[in-house]
Design a protein around this motif. Sequence first.
Motif, mmCIF file in Angstrom:
data_model
loop_
_atom_site.group_PDB
_atom_site.id
_atom_site.type_symbol
_atom_site.label_atom_id
_atom_site.label_comp_id
_atom_site.label_asym_id
_atom_site.label_seq_id
_atom_site.Cartn_x
_atom_site.Cartn_y
_atom_site.Cartn_z
ATOM 1 N N THR A 294 -6.638 1.646 2.138
ATOM 2 C CA THR A 294 -7.725 1.558 3.077
ATOM 3 C C THR A 294 -7.175 1.893 4.768
ATOM 4 O O THR A 294 -6.048 1.500 4.788
ATOM 5 N N SER B 142 0.857 -1.296 -0.093
ATOM 6 C CA SER B 142 -0.154 -0.021 0.011
ATOM 7 C C SER B 142 0.783 1.139 -0.192
ATOM 8 O O SER B 142 0.568 2.085 -0.706
ATOM 9 N N GLU C 160 -8.613 -5.668 -5.169
ATOM 10 C CA GLU C 160 -9.799 -5.026 -6.001
ATOM 11 C C GLU C 160 -9.609 -3.530 -6.214
ATOM 12 O O GLU C 160 -9.819 -2.873 -7.023
ATOM 13 N N HIS C 161 -8.898 -3.031 -5.088
ATOM 14 C CA HIS C 161 -8.605 -1.475 -5.282
ATOM 15 C C HIS C 161 -7.378 -1.550 -6.202
ATOM 16 O O HIS C 161 -7.320 -0.248 -6.866
ATOM 17 N N PHE D 88 -5.426 5.317 -2.987
ATOM 18 C CA PHE D 88 -6.226 4.160 -2.937
ATOM 19 C C PHE D 88 -6.266 3.066 -1.735
ATOM 20 O O PHE D 88 -6.937 2.134 -1.620
ATOM 21 N N LYS E 185 -12.945 1.130 2.589
ATOM 22 C CA LYS E 185 -13.051 0.444 1.448
ATOM 23 C C LYS E 185 -14.021 0.551 0.349
ATOM 24 O O LYS E 185 -15.251 0.599 0.966
ATOM 25 N N ASP E 186 -13.935 0.807 -0.983
ATOM 26 C CA ASP E 186 -14.885 0.988 -1.822
ATOM 27 C C ASP E 186 -15.663 2.655 -1.491
ATOM 28 O O ASP E 186 -16.655 2.682 -2.213
ATOM 29 N N LYS F 37 -9.491 -1.152 -9.540
ATOM 30 C CA LYS F 37 -10.445 -0.035 -9.408
ATOM 31 C C LYS F 37 -9.562 1.221 -9.469
ATOM 32 O O LYS F 37 -9.898 2.085 -10.131
ATOM 33 N N GLY F 38 -8.594 1.113 -8.733
ATOM 34 C CA GLY F 38 -7.734 2.131 -8.777
ATOM 35 C C GLY F 38 -7.220 2.520 -10.198
ATOM 36 O O GLY F 38 -7.169 3.798 -10.600
ATOM 37 N N GLN G 274 0.764 1.591 -5.013
ATOM 38 C CA GLN G 274 0.179 2.606 -5.647
ATOM 39 C C GLN G 274 1.087 3.254 -6.727
ATOM 40 O O GLN G 274 0.214 3.884 -7.689
ATOM 41 N N PHE H 40 -16.004 3.310 -8.782
ATOM 42 C CA PHE H 40 -16.630 2.586 -7.529
ATOM 43 C C PHE H 40 -17.923 2.661 -7.481
ATOM 44 O O PHE H 40 -18.895 1.792 -6.463
#
Lengths: 454, 454
Positions: free
Chosen positions: B421, B119, B436-437, B419, B187-188, B440-441, B124, B387
């Motif tokens: 959490t 993270s 998932e991030h 992004f 998250k999300d 989606k990120g 990222q 999202f």
Amino acid sequence: MKEVLDYLEQHKEQHLEELKNFLHIPSVSTDSNHKGDVKKAAEFVAGYLTDAGFDTVEVQETKGHPLVYAEWMNAGSDAPTVLFYGHYDVQPPDPLDEWVSEPFQPEIRDGRLYARGSSDDKGQVFMHLVVLKAFLKTTGSLPINVKVCVEGEEEIGSANLYDILHEQKDKFEADFAVISDSGMVAKDQPTILYGLKGFTGLEFTLKGPDNDLHSGMYGGAIKNPAMAMAQLLATMKDEEEVVQVKGFYDKVEPLADEERQLMKESPSEDYKESTGAKEIVSEKGYTAKEHTMARPTLEINGLFSGYQGEGTKTIIPATATAKLTCRLVPGQEPEEIQDLLVDHLEKHVPKGVELSITREPLSAKAYKVDPDHPLIKKAAESFEETFNKEAVYVRMGGSIPVVEWIDAIYKMPIVLLGFGTPEDRLHSPNESFPVEHFYKGMQTLVHYWNKVKK
Amino acid sequence: MKEVLDYLEQHKEQHLEELKNFLHIPSVSTDSNHKGDVKKAAEFVAGYLTDAGFDTVEVQETKGHPLVYAEWMNAGSDAPTVLFYGHYDVQPPDPLDEWVSEPFQPEIRDGRLYARGSSDDKGQVFMHLVVLKAFLKTTGSLPINVKVCVEGEEEIGSANLYDILHEQKDKFEADFAVISDSGMVAKDQPTILYGLKGFTGLEFTLKGPDNDLHSGMYGGAIKNPAMAMAQLLATMKDEEEVVQVKGFYDKVEPLADEERQLMKESPSEDYKESTGAKEIVSEKGYTAKEHTMARPTLEINGLFSGYQGEGTKTIIPATATAKLTCRLVPGQEPEEIQDLLVDHLEKHVPKGVELSITREPLSAKAYKVDPDHPLIKKAAESFEETFNKEAVYVRMGGSIPVVEWIDAIYKMPIVLLGFGTPEDRLHSPNESFPVEHFYKGMQTLVHYWNKVKK
């Protein structure tokens, strides 16, 4: 009496050599390597009293180091009985490299005898032994009945003494007690120490979060325990040094005008000079001398919270802790004052932190004897006749546990006949004692035993 | 744009494997044993950008670890230029025995990728690298001009970055900056972080006597430095958490009603639950959330005086020391606030102690971007389209030095596209990032680059 003083004069050198032999024994009670030496010092005391002519001399074993008990009870049932207390153990000599001469190789320089224990307390104990021997050798008797109690555990908290005094009450029972384990306010200045403070204390912790927190993430939502601690401590004393704990002063015996006068007349310590503090403070309405000698105090002894290393660590500390002790004066009960402290903390603890308290288990009541008590007046006269100077009367901010115990168990008057000086460096390297005080102290004791006989 | 998103979808597994390879390099910047690994990670970044099709790719040496600089400036002079900042170095993994899987052997469990740096910030950074490559591989170009600045010293205070940014201003000049080194509130939950606090601080000591003193001998004549410290600290904040330092709030930009509404709508952390504190506090007139996000704070980070061991030591401590830091908000100048703190301390220092102050040399101004700025609105839309959930707007109590520096040197808007959490455990064992991030990120970034092109 003249023959006793003459005897002391004639045997001056001999007595000084005997004292050096006593000081030569490294009776360090806290160091188990010196257990044998501590016992040797006890045997020295016992042997000296036996030689002097005491009927009963015991080296009484304890759970720790032995206690020397001796008695000479032939002055008759009309004569009073004194209990003399002292200790033959000493503090460790560290740091060794700061001593000019070896701590257990007594050496005289500039009129002072340098050695560990020269003042605290072997030197002062030995003066008593010599005087008792001088009476018996010259007159065949003592002016009063004498019980001697010289312990070997004073420097480690007198761990076994309270139980012994308590359980063997008849054995140590007397009309009054004499202790020579203190000092005079200056060399050649006869000093009557007629009061000691008591003490009580506690430690408390304020807990905020479970762990130190990031001050950016949580600063603003979480009470900072260090700030809560500051706010709580600040409620305990005002800026004029007046303790704000409710009831703290309620039972304090007021300071009589005569006492304030006595203190005013006693020599003043230049506190700035001796401590390096920039400014002297004091309780509103009292001089610094009155406050230290005879008014109760509350001090923070330790305080800690959060990060103590170099630089910055941006945390909110999880906890803050403070250690407090109070010095108490006559009228104040240690347990009651401790309760008042607890009440105050519980009442004033800021929102957002949890308070937990550990009460200090040891405590002591203050001790004070009437400065006009005949036994005290006679002590002053004995001093004055020897030193040729008027005695001053002082109280002291410190506590001597055995004084509190003898007072509590026996309710007998206690006379503190101390011959040390402020320059003695007790517990420090280069401890010493003025040779002149050794001789004059013994003369004072001769006068005193003569005066207190019925 | 569809082809870019399709490319990402088709190469999902490949990208994850590439990320694992990146995370496999133990680029621990604080540990000189890993100097070679840190360089290897720099070369990984540079190599990836070269493969992607960047014109200029440099591994720029510094006095410490290298900085990767790259640019692709073919979007035309009408198109805006973005400066992307990130870092490829990581925190040390200790304590190693608390990791479930090895810190540098990335492993997916329950939808999270576990590895040091997953993270913060390699994960990222890598998302950006992939997105840039996806654009270039599928469309042959990028929607805007891009400058990349990925450093290797963030976890050791970005020792050389300020000088580099300052001295090579033209090189890094852009229209706006994007930083992905932060997180979402859950998250999300699309999150726009539009403000950070600044900070300043100092350490100060109160000196009483030259040495610790016997509390019985001197208690009553000497100001206790720990009590003076408590009294002084207590003047700095009242019981309603309002800072009492004169002028502290004078230049604080008032919190607009719209902002308070934004904060009210953002998800609330259960501070009691997350910190273990018994009760939540806050500045009078503000909620705890407003206080942590957008109001200045003053915290004691460390406090120490006297005896900290077990039991009791009846001393008056010679000194007491406190470490303070403030988190600042827009309008407050760090140096000015530091001056106000110094003034306050000098004015309120109790009688009987001497004050000495060490100013914290590091400081940072607060950063805030208008939440209605088009670049911010477009970020929110990009998040929301990906999202499928409305974005929340938050400010954060922490500080990111590079944000302050870019703001100070370039005056360009900075968009914080984070992004992560709250469960990522940055700087702790078992750091992780939701897989998932990662996907989606990257989709969010594709949307964003498309939206910000002229």
